[in-house]
Write a protein that holds these residues in place. Structure first.
Motif, PDB file in Angstrom:
ATOM      1  N   SER A   1       0.907  -1.196   0.204  1.00  0.00           N
ATOM      2  CA  SER A   1       0.056  -0.025   0.036  1.00  0.00           C
ATOM      3  C   SER A   1       0.906   1.175  -0.159  1.00  0.00           C
ATOM      4  O   SER A   1       0.084   2.154  -0.196  1.00  0.00           O
ATOM      5  CB  SER A   1      -0.861   0.048   1.252  1.00  0.00           C
ATOM      6  N   TRP A   2       2.265   1.101   0.339  1.00  0.00           N
ATOM      7  CA  TRP A   2       3.124   2.234  -0.001  1.00  0.00           C
ATOM      8  C   TRP A   2       4.097   1.920  -0.874  1.00  0.00           C
ATOM      9  O   TRP A   2       5.017   1.610  -0.764  1.00  0.00           O
ATOM     10  CB  TRP A   2       3.701   2.462   1.467  1.00  0.00           C
TER      11      TRP A   2
ATOM     12  N   ASP B   1      13.641   3.575  -8.841  1.00  0.00           N
ATOM     13  CA  ASP B   1      15.017   4.251  -9.213  1.00  0.00           C
ATOM     14  C   ASP B   1      16.157   4.517  -8.267  1.00  0.00           C
ATOM     15  O   ASP B   1      17.030   5.021  -8.433  1.00  0.00           O
ATOM     16  CB  ASP B   1      14.533   5.696 -10.024  1.00  0.00           C
ATOM     17  N   ARG B   2      15.554   4.469  -6.875  1.00  0.00           N
ATOM     18  CA  ARG B   2      16.392   4.784  -5.863  1.00  0.00           C
ATOM     19  C   ARG B   2      17.456   3.910  -5.692  1.00  0.00           C
ATOM     20  O   ARG B   2      18.543   4.252  -5.313  1.00  0.00           O
ATOM     21  CB  ARG B   2      15.523   4.588  -4.496  1.00  0.00           C
TER      22      ARG B   2
ATOM     23  N   ASN C   1      15.237  12.912  -6.462  1.00  0.00           N
ATOM     24  CA  ASN C   1      14.850  11.869  -5.684  1.00  0.00           C
ATOM     25  C   ASN C   1      13.382  11.956  -4.821  1.00  0.00           C
ATOM     26  O   ASN C   1      13.477  12.154  -3.584  1.00  0.00           O
ATOM     27  CB  ASN C   1      16.041  11.435  -4.783  1.00  0.00           C
ATOM     28  N   PRO C   2      12.582  12.561  -5.686  1.00  0.00           N
ATOM     29  CA  PRO C   2      11.319  12.947  -4.941  1.00  0.00           C
ATOM     30  C   PRO C   2      10.438  11.991  -4.108  1.00  0.00           C
ATOM     31  O   PRO C   2      10.188  12.655  -3.070  1.00  0.00           O
ATOM     32  CB  PRO C   2      10.368  13.351  -6.484  1.00  0.00           C
ATOM     33  N   GLU C   3      10.308  10.747  -4.485  1.00  0.00           N
ATOM     34  CA  GLU C   3       9.780   9.870  -3.669  1.00  0.00           C
ATOM     35  C   GLU C   3      10.517   9.788  -2.182  1.00  0.00           C
ATOM     36  O   GLU C   3       9.888   9.572  -1.163  1.00  0.00           O
ATOM     37  CB  GLU C   3       9.529   8.726  -4.123  1.00  0.00           C
TER      38      GLU C   3
ATOM     39  N   LYS D   1      10.274  12.945   0.053  1.00  0.00           N
ATOM     40  CA  LYS D   1       8.929  13.008   0.446  1.00  0.00           C
ATOM     41  C   LYS D   1       8.891  12.265   1.742  1.00  0.00           C
ATOM     42  O   LYS D   1       8.262  12.878   2.820  1.00  0.00           O
ATOM     43  CB  LYS D   1       7.859  12.484  -0.549  1.00  0.00           C
ATOM     44  N   ILE D   2       9.447  10.962   1.824  1.00  0.00           N
ATOM     45  CA  ILE D   2       9.550  10.379   2.994  1.00  0.00           C
ATOM     46  C   ILE D   2      10.185  11.222   4.233  1.00  0.00           C
ATOM     47  O   ILE D   2       9.556  11.400   5.285  1.00  0.00           O
ATOM     48  CB  ILE D   2      10.239   9.020   2.747  1.00  0.00           C
ATOM     49  N   THR D   3      11.358  11.677   3.759  1.00  0.00           N
ATOM     50  CA  THR D   3      12.063  12.874   4.975  1.00  0.00           C
ATOM     51  C   THR D   3      11.018  13.969   5.257  1.00  0.00           C
ATOM     52  O   THR D   3      11.034  14.085   6.389  1.00  0.00           O
ATOM     53  CB  THR D   3      13.219  13.136   4.411  1.00  0.00           C
ATOM     54  N   GLU D   4      10.508  14.539   3.882  1.00  0.00           N
ATOM     55  CA  GLU D   4       9.599  15.771   4.335  1.00  0.00           C
ATOM     56  C   GLU D   4       8.735  15.400   5.269  1.00  0.00           C
ATOM     57  O   GLU D   4       8.143  16.162   6.038  1.00  0.00           O
ATOM     58  CB  GLU D   4       9.335  15.965   2.898  1.00  0.00           C
TER      59      GLU D   4
END
Length: 406
Positions: free
Chosen positions: A73-74, A79-80, A170-172, A175-178
């Motif tokens: 679900s996550w 690409d990471r 590295n947007p995804e 976003k986790i850090t954000e």
């Protein structure tokens, strides 16, 4: 070397991972390998391959298209894996002794084949056990100074720098850090995780508008200041150590951001270790010695970092304003302020957010664990709110001591 397969992505198993390493001719006989999946993180599989007859070994790390800690679900970008591999290779240009060697990457399978570090220990585990690493501060400072300087505008031609910024978008994972570092712990969000007994302290934090205002500034810096290529997740679980070797691993969160971020993450995890040794070090004298060692690591890391960065500044600097009086001093002042603020956010999120640290969570005495988590929240909040006043590394250390022993 990068060998590309034509196969579509599929999750590797202990049986199929052999197909990745066979073309590398690293082993004498791939049919004789002992293979285990050893990953204990949230985002990846990690396979350990050993050839008993020769002692040769490798690690194969594969990104999963979702977070293991939550499930499918996550979803997460594959690409990471490319970003992690390229970040390790980039760091290897400047500090080859401080990162694992990359032997092969496969973009289709989102995996990287790298040096086996089984003779090292995860730093977090070593610190929990009270182990001292004499070269840790110097090594981490070298990693930080060399990687951050050589990927910044201080060194790179502007065109090259901006191409690198594009390559490490590295947007995804950002976003986790954000969310998990800068947002969710400061609001009543369902990703947060803390005992009911801590709720009154957490609610005070949520209602602290000054703290949230200052955290907003730090989040904005993380979002907008593409200063250098960061590791992006430099905690004590991302560092392998022996008494004379240090290896920084897992830069899958790498991106271009504020130089103080990696420094702050590292400092925060040492501060959490400091608090945890009110439990892990039973003998008072040994506890005092080890806690003093942890603060020395912070101080020595900052000292070595500024010394090396300054040397690079004067020997390799490409920016005209680097020769103007006061610019260097202003730069280091801003980096320290940022690092202390980012450290505060990290301390808070590791206490009440989604991802905790074993330093505190492994404490069996629940009353003591609760007390230390209260201190962690107080420390994190103080660092965020007062970072502008903590203008010297000594004042940062005094703050850690003061809150811990209050």
């Amino acid at each position: 070397m990068s060998l590309q397969t034509k196969k579509p992505y599929e999750a590797l198993t202990t049986e199929t991972v052999v197909q990745v390493v066979a073309p590398l001719n690293h082993f004498d006989d791939v049919n004789q390998l002992e293979i285990k999946e050893i990953g204990d993180g949230n985002l990846n599989y990690v396979f350990h391959l050993v050839e008993p007859a020769t002692g040769k070994s490798l690690i194969v790390k594969q990104a999963l298209p979702y977070a293991k800690v939550v499930g499918e679900s996550w979803p997460l970008t594959l690409d990471r894996a490319r970003i992690e591999s390229e970040a390790l290779i980039k760091a290897g240009e400047y500090v080859p002794a401080l990162v694992p060697k990359v032997y092969h990457t496969d973009r289709q399978l989102a995996c990287t084949v790298m040096e086996d570090l089984s003779d090292h220990l995860i730093l977090r585990k070593g610190l929990i056990q009270g182990e001292v690493y004499p070269k840790l501060a110097e090594h981490i400072a070298t990693f930080l100074a060399q990687t951050l300087f050589h990927t910044s505008d201080f060194f790179l031609h502007p065109f090259v720098k901006k191409e690198q910024v594009k390559a490490f978008i590295n947007p995804e994972l950002c976003k986790i850090t954000e969310d998990l570092v800068f947002t969710d712990p400061f609001f009543n969000h369902d990703t947060n995780d803390f005992p009911e007994e801590l709720k009154s302290s957490v609610e005070r934090l949520w209602n602290d508008q000054t703290l949230k205002r200052e955290t907003a500034k730090l989040k904005h810096a993380f979002l907008t200041r593409a200063e250098a290529l960061l590791h992006g997740d430099l905690h004590t679980g991302s560092i392998f150590v022996t008494t004379d070797s240090t290896k920084v691993i897992d830069p899958e969160f790498a991106y271009y951001g504020p130089i103080g971020f990696d420094i702050g993450q590292f400092f925060a995890n040492l501060a959490l270790s400091y608090l945890s040794h009110f439990h892990h070090s039973k003998d008072q004298h040994k506890r005092q010695q080890f806690q003093a060692y942890l603060l020395n690591v912070i101080e020595d890391t900052w000292t070595h970092f500024t010394e090396q960065f300054s040397q690079l500044w004067h020997s390799k600097g490409q920016e005209a304003y680097m020769q103007v009086a006061g610019v260097e001093e202003d730069f280091f002042a801003q980096v320290l302020e940022d690092a202390i603020g980012f450290a505060g956010c990290e301390v808070i999120r590791r206490t009440i957010g989604l991802a905790h640290v074993a330093d505190l969570d492994s404490i069996e005495d629940q009353a003591l664990q609760l007390k230390l988590k209260e201190k962690a929240l107080a420390l994190g909040s103080t660092l965020v709110r007062e970072r502008k006043q903590l203008t010297r590394i000594s004042r940062f250390l005094e703050t850690i001591r003061g809150v811990a022993h209050a």
